[in-house]
Design a protein around this motif. Structure first.
Motif, PDB file in Angstrom:
ATOM      1  N   SER A   3       0.836  -1.199   0.000  1.00 23.92           N
ATOM      2  CA  SER A   3       0.000   0.000   0.000  1.00 23.92           C
ATOM      3  C   SER A   3       0.867   1.244   0.000  1.00 23.92           C
ATOM      4  CB  SER A   3      -0.911   0.011   1.239  1.00 23.92           C
ATOM      5  OG  SER A   3      -1.850  -1.029   1.188  1.00 23.92           O
ATOM      6  N   TYR A   4       0.381   2.264  -0.678  1.00 28.24           N
ATOM      7  CA  TYR A   4       1.065   3.549  -0.761  1.00 28.24           C
ATOM      8  C   TYR A   4       0.069   4.674  -0.500  1.00 28.24           C
ATOM      9  CZ  TYR A   4       4.823   1.027  -3.216  1.00 28.24           C
ATOM     10  OH  TYR A   4       5.826   0.144  -3.550  1.00 28.24           O
ATOM     11  N   VAL A   5       0.596   5.830  -0.171  1.00 27.05           N
ATOM     12  CA  VAL A   5      -0.183   7.065  -0.146  1.00 27.05           C
ATOM     13  C   VAL A   5       0.360   7.971  -1.237  1.00 27.05           C
ATOM     14  CG1 VAL A   5      -0.720   9.155   1.181  1.00 27.05           C
ATOM     15  CG2 VAL A   5      -0.762   6.922   2.298  1.00 27.05           C
ATOM     16  N   ALA A   6      -0.549   8.614  -1.975  1.00 27.64           N
ATOM     17  CA  ALA A   6      -0.137   9.511  -3.053  1.00 27.64           C
ATOM     18  C   ALA A   6      -0.848  10.848  -2.914  1.00 27.64           C
ATOM     19  CB  ALA A   6      -0.452   8.888  -4.415  1.00 27.64           C
ATOM     20  N   ASP A   7      -0.274  11.851  -3.580  1.00 27.13           N
ATOM     21  CA  ASP A   7      -0.879  13.177  -3.580  1.00 27.13           C
ATOM     22  C   ASP A   7      -0.547  13.869  -4.890  1.00 27.13           C
ATOM     23  OD1 ASP A   7      -2.270  15.397  -2.553  1.00 27.13           O
ATOM     24  OD2 ASP A   7      -0.414  16.321  -1.849  1.00 27.13           O
ATOM     25  N   PHE A   8      -1.518  14.584  -5.455  1.00 31.46           N
ATOM     26  CA  PHE A   8      -1.311  15.396  -6.649  1.00 31.46           C
ATOM     27  C   PHE A   8      -1.281  16.867  -6.264  1.00 31.46           C
ATOM     28  CE2 PHE A   8      -3.719  12.247  -9.634  1.00 31.46           C
ATOM     29  CZ  PHE A   8      -2.592  11.449  -9.711  1.00 31.46           C
ATOM     30  N   GLU A   9      -0.427  17.624  -6.923  1.00 32.65           N
ATOM     31  CA  GLU A   9      -0.510  19.082  -6.914  1.00 32.65           C
ATOM     32  C   GLU A   9      -0.903  19.512  -8.315  1.00 32.65           C
ATOM     33  OE1 GLU A   9      -0.469  20.748  -4.224  1.00 32.65           O
ATOM     34  OE2 GLU A   9       0.080  18.978  -3.060  1.00 32.65           O
ATOM     35  N   THR A  10      -1.901  20.377  -8.405  1.00 33.14           N
ATOM     36  CA  THR A  10      -2.517  20.679  -9.708  1.00 33.14           C
ATOM     37  C   THR A  10      -2.553  22.182  -9.943  1.00 33.14           C
ATOM     38  OG1 THR A  10      -4.741  20.685  -8.715  1.00 33.14           O
ATOM     39  CG2 THR A  10      -3.920  18.600  -9.589  1.00 33.14           C
ATOM     40  N   THR A  11      -2.551  22.566 -11.222  1.00 36.63           N
ATOM     41  CA  THR A  11      -2.574  23.978 -11.585  1.00 36.63           C
ATOM     42  C   THR A  11      -3.933  24.582 -11.275  1.00 36.63           C
ATOM     43  OG1 THR A  11      -3.182  23.399 -13.856  1.00 36.63           O
ATOM     44  CG2 THR A  11      -0.833  23.702 -13.383  1.00 36.63           C
ATOM     45  N   VAL A  12      -3.927  25.906 -11.076  1.00 33.46           N
ATOM     46  CA  VAL A  12      -5.150  26.631 -10.707  1.00 33.46           C
ATOM     47  C   VAL A  12      -5.422  27.689 -11.768  1.00 33.46           C
ATOM     48  CG1 VAL A  12      -6.328  27.904  -8.874  1.00 33.46           C
ATOM     49  CG2 VAL A  12      -4.494  26.298  -8.290  1.00 33.46           C
TER      50      VAL A  12
END
Length: 556
Positions: A3-12
């Motif tokens: 299992s992993y944890v992930a996160d996205f950073e996205t443009t605004v």
């Protein structure tokens, strides 16, 4: 499976421009159980390259947001929605109200073996912001900040500060999930963990005997008596500046009623007319047609959903026409105590056998863990509170599990209903009577101090004046007693779940739907109906995924 944890950073992007588009400008992942295994990249294409390397479960903290980018990518890169699990397909568990639970992506199927990645929502396991998880679990790292609005074009290179921000975000959630998993809490949601934990302690055969599956018509009848917590603001104090006051919270309200109150068991019996006392079947729900008027000096207890009534309002009278309601015997008792009632007809109902103490061993188990960690108030303390408070609601699970699936229309994600799907209910009467007994606890206590009573919210009461009442049970930790939570020097209550209290010079803001960043703008002077504050972010589907659009929050 790892299992992993992930996160996205996205443009605004600016959403008022023609055809606004968004994309992932950074991603990070961290292995649960091995938080030093951190990886990152700068495009969603690279992220899916990482996903393909091995079968894995990947948690996002709020899959509804990050999942929009995943689904958009899949639908624009040769993947199709299918429940047959073939090459380059995906399927989802998305509720009919838009709650994301799972996205499963099948890269390749060979000889009944799959190359796949499964996305889950860690917010369903840990229902707190990342910053609160870090603080409450007493982790050695905390959530950091970056400038989310900075323009980051294609090919943008991450700064060391942005990498550190990403790393902390995924490590915090991975750390907390790892602690959960070590306790055997591995289900998709904390509610499912609690139900499994109860079954393990109570025994499968006992569970099936006490909480049998019965037809949906019975479930639906009993569900009509299922209501939420008691949240009520006295008219005498609404929108007025109040001086000194005192606040009490019940120690573990829902666990305490599960522990101490009689609960329904078994298959109920149908009866016509008015319930007649049956020693073997002492609990019941009763359908009744009546007119009513609140007695002077009493707190209203009745809400009626739909029709001519405001469903969040507690009624002082039934109006010009009789009303028909289904109430538990617990609510019915309060109803007759607080109102002058003219009964037109007792129609029918369902009566139940009952038992007290069925949940004792489960509650004792998690209460012991909670108390053993109460001084440090560490991760195990938080998990114990979650397990104690998450059980009852699982019994009220909706058997209508008709979901939604994603499509692209006009370059944007849309969600369409699947064919109707029904599952067996668990045992609605438990959820119905737990909430009924909880309301009884709060309302009867508030009624005892009616002359001082300002406000109640499920498991709390707020009173004028700082004297501790002598006619309620006050104790710092005893299950079901009222804990003296604190005093305020002044307060203003606008409506249910919308109030401020000044405690030791600091203004504490409670306002349903108001984000924490907006609460920072609230002052004693501007906390009034009609005032608006910028900073509330609402999701909007655009090309590429979803963007959080800045809107105003208005006090109503």
């Amino acid at each position: 499976m790892i299992s992993y944890v992930a996160d996205f950073e996205t443009t605004v992007p600016k959403t008022d421009e023609p055809n606004p588009q968004t994309r992932v400008w950074a991603w990070g992942t961290c292995e649960v159980g091995n938080v030093e295994n951190f990886q990152h990249g700068t495009s969603i294409d690279d992220f899916f390259g990482w996903c393909r390397k091995e079968n894995k479960i990947v948690y996002f903290h709020n899959l509804k947001f990050d999942g929009a980018f995943i689904l958009y990518w899949l639908l624009t890169h040769g993947f199709t929605y299918s429940e047959t699990k073939e090459n380059n397909t995906f399927n989802t568990i998305i509720s009919n109200v838009g709650q994301f639970y799972e996205i499963e992506v099948i890269f390749e199927k060979k000889n009944k073996k799959y190359k796949k990645v499964t996305f889950h929502d860690s917010l369903k396991k840990l229902p707190f912001p990342v910053s609160k998880i870090a603080k409450d679990f007493k982790l050695p790292i905390q959530k950091l900040d970056i400038d989310y609005t900075l323009e980051r074009p294609e090919g943008y290179q991450l700064t060391p500060e942005e990498i550190e921000y990403l790393k902390n975000d995924v490590q915090i959630v991975a750390w907390a999930l790892g602690i959960q998993f070590e306790q055997g809490l591995t289900k998709m949601t904390i509610g499912a963990d609690a139900l499994k934990g109860f079954k393990d302690i109570f025994g499968k055969r006992n569970f099936e005997r006490c909480f049998p599956v019965f037809p949906l018509n019975i479930h639906n009848d009993v569900k009509q008596a299922y209501k939420g917590g008691f949240t009520f603001l006295s008219k005498r104090y609404a929108e007025k500046d109040i001086g000194k006051g005192i606040v009490f919270d019940v120690n573990s309200l829902y666990p305490s009623v599960l522990y101490n109150r009689p609960m329904p068991i078994g298959i109920p019996l149908f009866f016509k007319g008015q319930y007649e006392y049956d020693e073997e079947y002492p609990l019941y729900v009763q359908q009744i047609t009546c007119e009513f008027t609140l007695k002077k000096g009493h707190i209203p207890t009745i809400q009626i959903k739909g029709g001519r009534f405001v469903e969040t309002e507690y009624l002082e009278e039934s109006g010009l026409e009789p009303v028909t309601m289904i109430l538990t015997n617990v609510d019915l008792e309060l109803f007759f105590e607080h109102y002058d009632v003219e009964v037109h007809e007792y129609i029918n109902g369902w009566k139940f056998m009952s038992s007290t103490g069925l949940f004792k061993d489960y509650i004792d188990h998690w209460t012991r863990i909670k108390e053993e960690n109460s001084l440090e108030k560490n991760a195990l303390y938080i998990l114990a509170k979650l397990m104690l408070n998450s059980l009852y609601g699982k019994f009220g699970k909706n058997p209508d599990v008709t979901g939604k699936y994603p499509v692209l229309e006009g370059g944007r994600l849309k969600f369409k209903l699947k064919d109707e799907e029904l599952t067996d209910p668990i045992y609605m009467p438990i959820a119905t009577f737990v909430t009924s007994w909880a309301r009884y606890t709060t309302i009867t206590t508030a009624q005892k101090v009616y002359h001082r009573f300002i406000y109640a919210d499920t498991d709390s009461i707020h009173l004028e004046g700082e004297e501790v009442p002598e006619n309620i049970e006050v104790h710092n930790s005893r299950l079901g007693a009222w804990k003296h939570e604190g005093n305020f020097t002044r307060a203003r209550f606008l409506r249910a779940k919308t109030y401020v209290e000044e405690i030791q010079g600091d203004l504490h803001v409670t306002c349903a739907g108001m984000p924490d960043n907006v609460k920072k703008k609230v002052t004693w002077e501007n906390f009034k109906k009609g005032n608006s504050f910028t900073g509330k972010l609402l999701p909007k589907q655009i090309t590429g995924g979803v963007v959080l659009e800045d809107t105003e929050f208005t006090l109503k």
